[in-house]
Scaffold this motif. Sequence first.
Motif, PDB file in Angstrom:
ATOM      1  N   TRP A 181     -20.851 -19.769   1.412  1.00 48.39           N
ATOM      2  CA  TRP A 181     -21.633 -18.730   0.740  1.00 48.39           C
ATOM      3  C   TRP A 181     -20.775 -17.952  -0.243  1.00 48.39           C
ATOM      4  O   TRP A 181     -19.648 -17.625   0.103  1.00 48.39           O
ATOM      5  N   PRO A 182     -21.221 -17.641  -1.441  1.00 42.01           N
ATOM      6  CA  PRO A 182     -22.558 -18.005  -1.894  1.00 42.01           C
ATOM      7  C   PRO A 182     -22.644 -19.395  -2.522  1.00 42.01           C
ATOM      8  O   PRO A 182     -23.696 -19.998  -2.490  1.00 42.01           O
ATOM      9  N   CYS A 278     -28.901 -24.427   4.363  1.00 37.19           N
ATOM     10  CA  CYS A 278     -28.504 -24.071   5.737  1.00 37.19           C
ATOM     11  C   CYS A 278     -27.948 -25.282   6.487  1.00 37.19           C
ATOM     12  O   CYS A 278     -26.974 -25.164   7.245  1.00 37.19           O
ATOM     13  N   SER A 281     -24.293 -25.776   5.496  1.00 37.68           N
ATOM     14  CA  SER A 281     -23.522 -24.551   5.287  1.00 37.68           C
ATOM     15  C   SER A 281     -22.134 -24.634   5.929  1.00 37.68           C
ATOM     16  O   SER A 281     -21.962 -25.179   7.018  1.00 37.68           O
ATOM     17  N   THR A 283     -20.653 -21.695   6.225  1.00 34.49           N
ATOM     18  CA  THR A 283     -20.502 -20.273   6.549  1.00 34.49           C
ATOM     19  C   THR A 283     -21.262 -19.859   7.814  1.00 34.49           C
ATOM     20  O   THR A 283     -20.734 -19.089   8.629  1.00 34.49           O
ATOM     21  N   LEU A 284     -22.503 -20.374   7.959  1.00 35.73           N
ATOM     22  CA  LEU A 284     -23.338 -19.901   9.074  1.00 35.73           C
ATOM     23  C   LEU A 284     -22.706 -20.227  10.421  1.00 35.73           C
ATOM     24  O   LEU A 284     -22.146 -21.314  10.617  1.00 35.73           O
ATOM     25  N   ALA A 301     -21.564 -14.637  10.644  1.00 35.42           N
ATOM     26  CA  ALA A 301     -22.638 -14.947   9.687  1.00 35.42           C
ATOM     27  C   ALA A 301     -23.741 -15.623  10.478  1.00 35.42           C
ATOM     28  O   ALA A 301     -23.569 -16.754  10.953  1.00 35.42           O
ATOM     29  N   LEU A 304     -29.074 -17.016   6.719  1.00 34.93           N
ATOM     30  CA  LEU A 304     -29.217 -16.849   5.272  1.00 34.93           C
ATOM     31  C   LEU A 304     -30.711 -16.684   5.010  1.00 34.93           C
ATOM     32  O   LEU A 304     -31.512 -17.556   5.353  1.00 34.93           O
ATOM     33  N   LEU A 310     -27.092 -13.019   2.744  1.00 37.62           N
ATOM     34  CA  LEU A 310     -26.365 -13.413   3.954  1.00 37.62           C
ATOM     35  C   LEU A 310     -26.478 -12.297   4.989  1.00 37.62           C
ATOM     36  O   LEU A 310     -26.278 -11.125   4.670  1.00 37.62           O
TER      37      LEU A 310
END
Length: 329
Positions: A181-182, A278, A281, A283-284, A301, A304, A310
Amino acid sequence: MKTDTQALRDQIVGEFLQAGDQPVSGTRLSERTGVTRTAIWKHIRQLEELGFTFDSAPKIGHRLMHTPDVLMEPLLPNVFEHTGLGHPVIFSPEVDSTNRLASELASQGAPHGTLVAAQEQTSGRGRRGRVWFSHPGGAWFSLILKRQFALSRAFELTLLASVALRRVISELTNLDVRIKWPNDLFVNNRKVCGILAEIRSDGEQVQQAVVGIGINCNIPMDAFPEEVLQVATSLLAESGQVVNRTQLVARFLAVYGEMLEFLFRGEPAFERVHEEWCAHSHTLGREVRVQTNREVVEGRAIELDKDGTLVVQTQTGAKIYIHSGEVLF
Ligand code: BTN
């Protein structure tokens, strides 16, 4: 918008491609282009510097033996008719920054869809004023967009680009490409691609955007400077294969062009690919530190939103909604 030199060079390449494996004489090229044989000769030398090879014989002419993988208009598959993106292509062997040049050309009247590309950048721009390492072998390009859309949706430009690039790169390389992200792309926890969108708005409407994309395609690891080496990698290093850049960029323009149409029509665009974002991802579910304009947010995180926000849950359980920022390493 192309300089006369660029237009002539592209015309000469077009003549060679049309001739296929037949030789083309200097006289014919001179007649077709309206410049002297000496000028043609100079261009052929410059094409050789870009990796073209010719078999040249006196009185017969030049036969094109090898075409390099360079982001020049005659070599890019034409996706323009379907997407409105990728014409004209302004290619330079070396430029300071394709984003800088694209902004300049845009303000001089370059049309929507113009692609500005370079073999090498001497001052590539990264986010937050950083320098972007732009060695030959990468794909360094910027897209000029001139269709209007709501400023509140400007964030989608880069989110959509990241989804389109991820899809195309993983299709071409079979690598597990993840979106941090982003909009950074990562392979094996290292960055392979960055996106820098620069917009000009008037009130609530985006008037013009330059979407700059840097992909570390065919860069050997020993070419990276020490500080970049710690955080970056290339598609070549990860897949062991040379990536065809013209194919990659043409495919990207097709996919991104289709996604952008929804944005330009004022319909939810990111929402349509939210699940894909997603699913890939980086990040999640991770513990993150996010630098926003005001503060550094620390936590997990967890989500999203469909508009690209986020959601970070801090240790106290509070949910912080972050609209723009950067996940720190
Ligand atoms: C980032 O910091 O992650 C964004 C990097 C964007 C780099 C690309 S390379 C082509 C275009 N021209 C530039 O000067 N920057 C972008």
